[in-house]
Design a protein around this motif. Structure first.
Motif, short mmCIF file in Angstrom:
data_model
loop_
_atom_site.label_atom_id
_atom_site.label_comp_id
_atom_site.label_asym_id
_atom_site.label_seq_id
_atom_site.Cartn_x
_atom_site.Cartn_y
_atom_site.Cartn_z
N GLU A 9 -15.54 -30.83 67.46
CA GLU A 9 -14.47 -30.95 66.47
C GLU A 9 -14.65 -29.89 65.37
O GLU A 9 -13.67 -29.28 64.92
CB GLU A 9 -14.52 -32.35 65.86
N HIS A 12 -13.38 -26.63 66.72
CA HIS A 12 -11.91 -26.61 66.73
C HIS A 12 -11.36 -26.39 65.32
O HIS A 12 -10.41 -25.62 65.13
CB HIS A 12 -11.34 -27.90 67.33
N SER A 13 -11.96 -27.04 64.33
CA SER A 13 -11.53 -26.86 62.93
C SER A 13 -11.76 -25.42 62.47
O SER A 13 -10.92 -24.85 61.77
CB SER A 13 -12.30 -27.81 62.01
N VAL A 15 -11.72 -22.75 64.33
CA VAL A 15 -10.69 -21.92 64.96
C VAL A 15 -9.35 -22.09 64.25
O VAL A 15 -8.65 -21.11 63.98
CB VAL A 15 -10.57 -22.23 66.47
N LYS A 16 -8.99 -23.33 63.92
CA LYS A 16 -7.73 -23.58 63.21
C LYS A 16 -7.71 -22.89 61.85
O LYS A 16 -6.70 -22.32 61.44
CB LYS A 16 -7.50 -25.08 63.04
N GLU A 17 -8.85 -22.93 61.17
CA GLU A 17 -8.96 -22.27 59.87
C GLU A 17 -8.76 -20.77 60.02
O GLU A 17 -8.04 -20.14 59.23
CB GLU A 17 -10.35 -22.57 59.30
N GLU A 19 -7.13 -19.29 62.40
CA GLU A 19 -5.73 -19.10 62.77
C GLU A 19 -4.83 -19.12 61.53
O GLU A 19 -3.96 -18.26 61.38
CB GLU A 19 -5.34 -20.23 63.73
N GLN A 20 -5.06 -20.09 60.64
CA GLN A 20 -4.28 -20.18 59.40
C GLN A 20 -4.47 -18.94 58.53
O GLN A 20 -3.52 -18.45 57.92
CB GLN A 20 -4.63 -21.45 58.62
N LYS A 70 -10.47 -19.24 71.60
CA LYS A 70 -9.80 -20.50 71.92
C LYS A 70 -9.91 -20.81 73.41
O LYS A 70 -10.11 -21.96 73.79
CB LYS A 70 -8.33 -20.44 71.50
#
Length: 149
Positions: A9, A12-13, A15-17, A19-20, A70
């Motif tokens: 998790e 994944h967080s 990677v999302k950060e 991405e943002q 990803k």
């Protein structure tokens, strides 16, 4: 939720950060490009546009790298323990603990740091395929694998 689930998790967080952050930088870049287009200062205008385009190329490269990250993260399986270190393994050594997935910094768990590393990293290359009890050399130090989850 177990430690490996939390580590996944965390990855994944991370990677999302990233991405943002890329989305925000693209928006700023687009604003810069629009402002440069309105400028009519000749050479200065061309230099500004060239710098924006160079920045755009850097962002596109980072976007490609993030896409690969990803894809690797999608292949991480944590449900089946393996006797040898592989993608998705939590490796405890006599010096540190590592989660083999992607680079995502360290994760704090009950006063202990677990480093999220890529299989392509130097330490990842050292531990990949190793079993409990085996040792490897890293930065002039011999490190022993104590446990693989």
């Amino acid at each position: 939720m177990g430690l490996k689930e939390r580590l996944l998790e965390h990855c994944h967080s991370y990677v999302k950060e990233k991405e943002q952050m890329l989305i925000s930088r693209y928006a700023l870049l687009q604003d810069s490009l629009n402002n440069e287009t309105k400028s009519t200062a000749g050479d200065k205008h061309e230099t500004g546009r060239a710098m924006v385009q160079l920045e755009q190329e850097k962002l596109e490269k980072q976007e490609r790298e993030l896409k690969l990250t990803k894809e690797i993260l999608q292949r991480v399986k944590i449900d089946k323990p393996t006797p040898n270190v592989s993608l998705g393994s939590l490796v405890k050594t006599d010096s540190h603990s590592y989660f083999l997935a992607i680079f995502a910094g360290s994760f704090e768990h009950i006063g202990e740091s677990v480093f999220c590393i890529s299989a392509a990293s130097p330490i990842g290359q050292c531990v990949l395929g190793k079993a409990v009890g085996e040792s490897f050399a890293f930065n002039g130090k011999t490190i022993k694998i104590l446990e693989i989850e």
